[in-house]
Design an enzyme around this catalytic site. Structure first.
Site, PDB file in Angstrom:
ATOM      1  N   GLU A  52      17.042  43.174  93.578  1.00  0.00           N
ATOM      2  CA  GLU A  52      16.572  42.930  92.219  1.00  0.00           C
ATOM      3  C   GLU A  52      16.633  41.434  91.920  1.00  0.00           C
ATOM      4  OE1 GLU A  52      16.810  46.667  89.619  1.00  0.00           O
ATOM      5  OE2 GLU A  52      18.737  45.671  89.484  1.00  0.00           O
ATOM      6  N   GLU A  98      23.494  42.567  85.801  1.00  0.00           N
ATOM      7  CA  GLU A  98      24.107  42.469  84.463  1.00  0.00           C
ATOM      8  C   GLU A  98      25.628  42.615  84.556  1.00  0.00           C
ATOM      9  OE1 GLU A  98      21.527  45.373  82.626  1.00  0.00           O
ATOM     10  OE2 GLU A  98      19.865  43.972  82.888  1.00  0.00           O
ATOM     11  N   HIS A 128      25.229  45.632  89.771  1.00  0.00           N
ATOM     12  CA  HIS A 128      23.977  45.269  89.081  1.00  0.00           C
ATOM     13  C   HIS A 128      24.115  43.848  88.536  1.00  0.00           C
ATOM     14  CE1 HIS A 128      20.884  45.111  86.007  1.00  0.00           C
ATOM     15  NE2 HIS A 128      20.258  46.053  86.692  1.00  0.00           N
ATOM     16  N   LYS A 155      20.579  51.737  81.477  1.00  0.00           N
ATOM     17  CA  LYS A 155      21.405  50.718  80.816  1.00  0.00           C
ATOM     18  C   LYS A 155      22.107  51.327  79.594  1.00  0.00           C
ATOM     19  CE  LYS A 155      18.424  47.405  82.943  1.00  0.00           C
ATOM     20  NZ  LYS A 155      17.945  46.030  83.042  1.00  0.00           N
ATOM     21  N   SER A 179      11.233  44.806  86.577  1.00  0.00           N
ATOM     22  CA  SER A 179       9.938  44.994  85.898  1.00  0.00           C
ATOM     23  C   SER A 179       8.965  45.886  86.667  1.00  0.00           C
ATOM     24  CB  SER A 179       9.298  43.643  85.560  1.00  0.00           C
ATOM     25  OG  SER A 179      10.117  42.925  84.639  1.00  0.00           O
ATOM     26  N   ASN A 202      17.475  53.282  85.772  1.00  0.00           N
ATOM     27  CA  ASN A 202      18.661  52.642  85.207  1.00  0.00           C
ATOM     28  C   ASN A 202      18.451  52.554  83.695  1.00  0.00           C
ATOM     29  OD1 ASN A 202      20.743  51.011  84.397  1.00  0.00           O
ATOM     30  ND2 ASN A 202      20.040  49.178  85.474  1.00  0.00           N
ATOM     31  N   GLY A 230      13.754  42.845  83.366  1.00  0.00           N
ATOM     32  CA  GLY A 230      13.531  42.892  81.927  1.00  0.00           C
ATOM     33  C   GLY A 230      12.653  41.768  81.406  1.00  0.00           C
TER      34      GLY A 230
HETATM   35  P1  PGA Z   1      13.693  46.410  84.423  1.00  0.00           P
HETATM   36  O1  PGA Z   1      15.215  46.596  84.896  1.00  0.00           O
HETATM   37  O2  PGA Z   1      12.871  47.448  85.153  1.00  0.00           O
HETATM   38  O3  PGA Z   1      13.720  46.648  82.934  1.00  0.00           O
HETATM   39  O4  PGA Z   1      13.287  45.031  84.792  1.00  0.00           O
HETATM   40  C1  PGA Z   1      15.526  46.856  86.243  1.00  0.00           C
HETATM   41  C2  PGA Z   1      17.029  46.915  86.413  1.00  0.00           C
HETATM   42  O5  PGA Z   1      17.753  46.184  85.734  1.00  0.00           O
HETATM   43  O6  PGA Z   1      17.539  47.687  87.254  1.00  0.00           O
END
Ligand code: PGA
Length: 253
Positions: free
Chosen positions: A171, A98, A96, A12, A217, A10, A177
């Site tokens: 998630e 976000e 997601h 982003k 992460s 992903n 993040g």
């Molecule tokens: P991250 O993001 O690996 O940076 O924690 C995962 C995601 O948002 O799918």
């Protein structure tokens, strides 16, 4: 029954088309012999044509981070399932955290998007997960059950083959993040809750085939511990997917 893992990037809102192309050119030779897992990249809409073209004919699939649920219409700024397939995208993330947090996506919207993806033959990766306050209040199980039930509303009547191709990504929002990862045991527990809920809604056969990814992460140094859990059928990777070397290290955990 063995489920083929999906390792997904992903990206982003990162990279330009030139940067995305450079990633794919560096990445493909690193994974060209990799058949154990499926691999997919999820770039921003502006990068989709470049990434599809660069990955053409390879073992790397390309998808969107979001689609709209409507066929077409006056939805400024959105991308339809039909537009995604027309540019060669085969997968999409849905819901997601976000999108839920910053763009107001509810379980109802997630469900409508899931129906749109299925209608257009796009592989959906539906994201669910609790926020920190919910975990601390002991609400994780309830939150996951509610999100999974909401996402999968109206799906049970569809063909089993179609339904079992849905992918769910667990998630935990507090792990995205932040550098904080769920322990493999915590992730596996959550995956069991999700699979049991899918089983109740769609039957044990579908639940046994459905892939449930872990995201939050995931890095080269924790990928093996997470991905060797029997319940974990792949990873959705944000930060560590932006560089070909680190994403390759995760693909080849
Ligand atoms: P991250 O993001 O690996 O940076 O924690 C995962 C995601 O948002 O799918």
């Amino acid at each position: 029954m063995a489920r083929k893992a999906l390792i997904a990037a992903n990206w982003k809102m990162y990279k330009t088309p030139a940067e995305a192309r450079a990633f794919v050119e560096a990445f493909l030779p690193l994974v060209e012999d990799h058949t154990r897992d499926e691999i997919a990249l999820f770039p921003s809409p502006a990068l989709l044509p470049a990434v599809v073209e660069a990955a053409h004919g390879s073992n790397v699939a390309v998808g969107a981070q979001n689609i709209h649920f409507a066929e077409e219409g006056a939805y400024t700024g959105e991308t339809s399932a039909r537009q995604l397939t027309a540019v060669g995208g085969t997968h999409t993330l849905i819901g997601h955290s976000e999108r839920r947090q910053y763009f107001g996506e509810t379980d109802e919207i997630v469900n409508k998007k899931l129906h749109a993806a299925i209608k257009h033959g796009i592989v959906p990766v539906v994201c669910v997960g609790e926020v920190l306050a919910e975990r601390e209040a002991g609400l994780t199980e309830q939150v996951l059950k509610t999100q999974v039930t909401g996402a999968l509303a109206g799906i049970s009547g569809l063909a089993a083959q179609v339904v079992s191709s849905i992918v769910i990504a667990y998630e935990p929002v507090w792990a995205i993040g932040t550098g904080k990862t769920a322990t493999p045991e915590m992730a596996a527990d959550a995956h069991r809750i999700i699979r049991a809920q899918v089983s109740g809604l769609l039957g044990a056969d579908v639940a046994a085939k459905m892939r449930i990814l872990y995201g939050g992460s995931v890095k080269p140094d924790n990928a093996t511990a997470l991905l060797t859990q029997e319940e974990i059928d792949g990873a959705l990777v944000g930060g560590a997917s932006l560089k070909p070397e680190s994403f390759t290290a995760i693909v080849k955990y």
